[in-house]
Design an enzyme around this catalytic site. Sequence first.
Site, PDB file in Angstrom:
ATOM      1  N   TYR A   1      89.955  48.162 -17.817  1.00 14.03           N
ATOM      2  CA  TYR A   1      90.261  47.481 -16.550  1.00 14.03           C
ATOM      3  C   TYR A   1      91.623  47.924 -16.013  1.00 14.03           C
ATOM      4  CZ  TYR A   1      91.169  43.597 -13.271  1.00 14.03           C
ATOM      5  OH  TYR A   1      91.471  42.837 -12.178  1.00 14.03           O
TER       6      TYR A   1
ATOM      7  N   GLU B   1      83.539  33.528 -14.060  1.00 12.87           N
ATOM      8  CA  GLU B   1      84.133  33.946 -12.782  1.00 12.87           C
ATOM      9  C   GLU B   1      83.137  33.567 -11.695  1.00 12.87           C
ATOM     10  OE1 GLU B   1      86.219  37.780 -12.633  1.00 12.87           O
ATOM     11  OE2 GLU B   1      85.336  38.130 -10.665  1.00 12.87           O
TER      12      GLU B   1
ATOM     13  N   TYR C   1     100.679  40.129  -9.985  1.00 13.39           N
ATOM     14  CA  TYR C   1     100.609  39.763 -11.399  1.00 13.39           C
ATOM     15  C   TYR C   1     101.668  40.529 -12.174  1.00 13.39           C
ATOM     16  CZ  TYR C   1      95.876  37.561 -11.228  1.00 13.39           C
ATOM     17  OH  TYR C   1      94.792  36.768 -11.004  1.00 13.39           O
TER      18      TYR C   1
ATOM     19  N   ARG D   1      92.439  52.417  -8.722  1.00 12.39           N
ATOM     20  CA  ARG D   1      92.167  51.732  -7.446  1.00 12.39           C
ATOM     21  C   ARG D   1      93.426  51.670  -6.604  1.00 12.39           C
ATOM     22  NH1 ARG D   1      89.763  45.631  -7.363  1.00 12.39           N
ATOM     23  NH2 ARG D   1      91.356  45.421  -8.986  1.00 12.39           N
TER      24      ARG D   1
HETATM   25  C1  3EB Z   1      91.588  37.069 -11.389  1.00 16.89           C
HETATM   26  O1  3EB Z   1      91.733  36.159 -10.579  1.00 16.89           O
HETATM   27  C2  3EB Z   1      90.267  37.164 -12.067  1.00 16.89           C
HETATM   28  O2  3EB Z   1      90.218  43.205 -10.015  1.00 16.89           O
HETATM   29  O3  3EB Z   1      89.095  43.116  -8.151  1.00 16.89           O
HETATM   30  C3  3EB Z   1      88.828  38.419  -9.761  1.00 16.89           C
HETATM   31  C4  3EB Z   1      88.499  39.052  -8.558  1.00 16.89           C
HETATM   32  C5  3EB Z   1      89.369  39.163 -10.793  1.00 16.89           C
HETATM   33  C6  3EB Z   1      88.730  40.421  -8.379  1.00 16.89           C
HETATM   34  C7  3EB Z   1      89.550  42.587  -9.180  1.00 16.89           C
HETATM   35  C8  3EB Z   1      89.605  40.530 -10.599  1.00 16.89           C
HETATM   36  C9  3EB Z   1      89.279  41.159  -9.407  1.00 16.89           C
HETATM   37  O4  3EB Z   1      92.493  37.865 -11.677  1.00 16.89           O
HETATM   38  C10 3EB Z   1      89.708  38.535 -12.098  1.00 16.89           C
END
Ligand code: 3EB
Length: 379
Positions: A187, A367, A248, A194
């Site tokens: 990921y 999710e 993040y 990305r």
């Molecule tokens: C989060 O909130 C959960 O990497 O495109 C949710 C929606 C999540 C999109 C992405 C990841 C993605 O971080 C994971």
Amino acid sequence: MGVGLGCSPCRRAHSRARVLPLPWIRHSNYCGAQAMSKLTATFGVEHRSRAQLPPKTDQWWSGVLGVAQFGLDLAPLDLANVPIAAVPLGPFGDFDALYEVWRADGSMQVGTLGRVHYRFNAHLLFGCISIPERSQGDAPGNPLKANTLAAYRQIFSTLEVTGYRQLVRVWNYVSDITQPAIDGERYWLFNNARYESFVASHRPAVEAAPAASALGTPHGSPLVIYFLANRTAAQMLENPRQVSAYRYPTRYGPRSPTFSRAALLCEGGGTLMISGTASIVGHETVHSGDAAAQTRESLANIGILTDGANRRLVPHRFALERLTYKVYLRDAADLPTVEQVMRGVIGSEASVAYMRADICRRDLLVEIEAVGSGASLVH
Ligand code: 3EB
């Protein structure tokens, strides 16, 4: 009309969705009646089993922009002029495939660019791309990185060539998403590629990034991405209970994920696209190991986003009871628990499709993504 979350202990007074001011949005009432009447009136999503799909010669298909097929080991349905994203995830229920059908009105055209298949009406474009893991042959580097760069390069070229420049919603399906890769997890590698793709094509990788989902598919599956784009603008929403994903901290990977929490479009009389939403408060996973509590927390986060959208779309209202949901579960055994919590919060009317998938953080069990369309708005 209540949103069904009044009793949630985590709903705080300050939890108002932050709506980002974009330069082209001048009015507080985002989708004014006048603006909306000029836009496509019909736009929205439907969930169907294969048995519920009309034959491919049926006139019904002329109102379909694109389809996502969810099923394991299934060839994509042959739909002549409608692009279909074949996502290798197994749906729960009495059927082996679930079809997410994006409906729109007006005359449509189709096209391909590289591996991208797309179809569009006057306002909206649906596209999909699938790249086998090994398609880069023995090229150096990790194939996931090369495939992600190639996929986004072709997606962005499609948007430039067609003029549907605003990418509003993206679904990313990545095989072995939590498995180790060089210096981390796959990921992380995906996020890196990305992000690089957005920057390389001069697209916003922080504020104004599209709404998105990213889920894990079985080992050896192709990279599958499908997306919606429009010509005008979307308004992106963030959730103040959560750190924006693009901010993040690096403990979740050296490059933060590129997505906004929701996108609000005027098409379809007002459409709300809520990103994959999990049990995250701030930037941390909460309720590790507790699928019921994770479901409640995810719905609380979705409730904040519908509240935010409702402040922009007066006098219309999205309600949790009227959204169309897709729920991804890490463990099939959690299905009864999660279903019970979902129905307790959203009631019995809303359409909910459940899917087995790997979530991108190992401690996340659930999710949830959702779409609110104009047709379901309370006026
Ligand atoms: C989060 O909130 C959960 O990497 O495109 C949710 C929606 C999540 C999109 C992405 C990841 C993605 O971080 C994971």
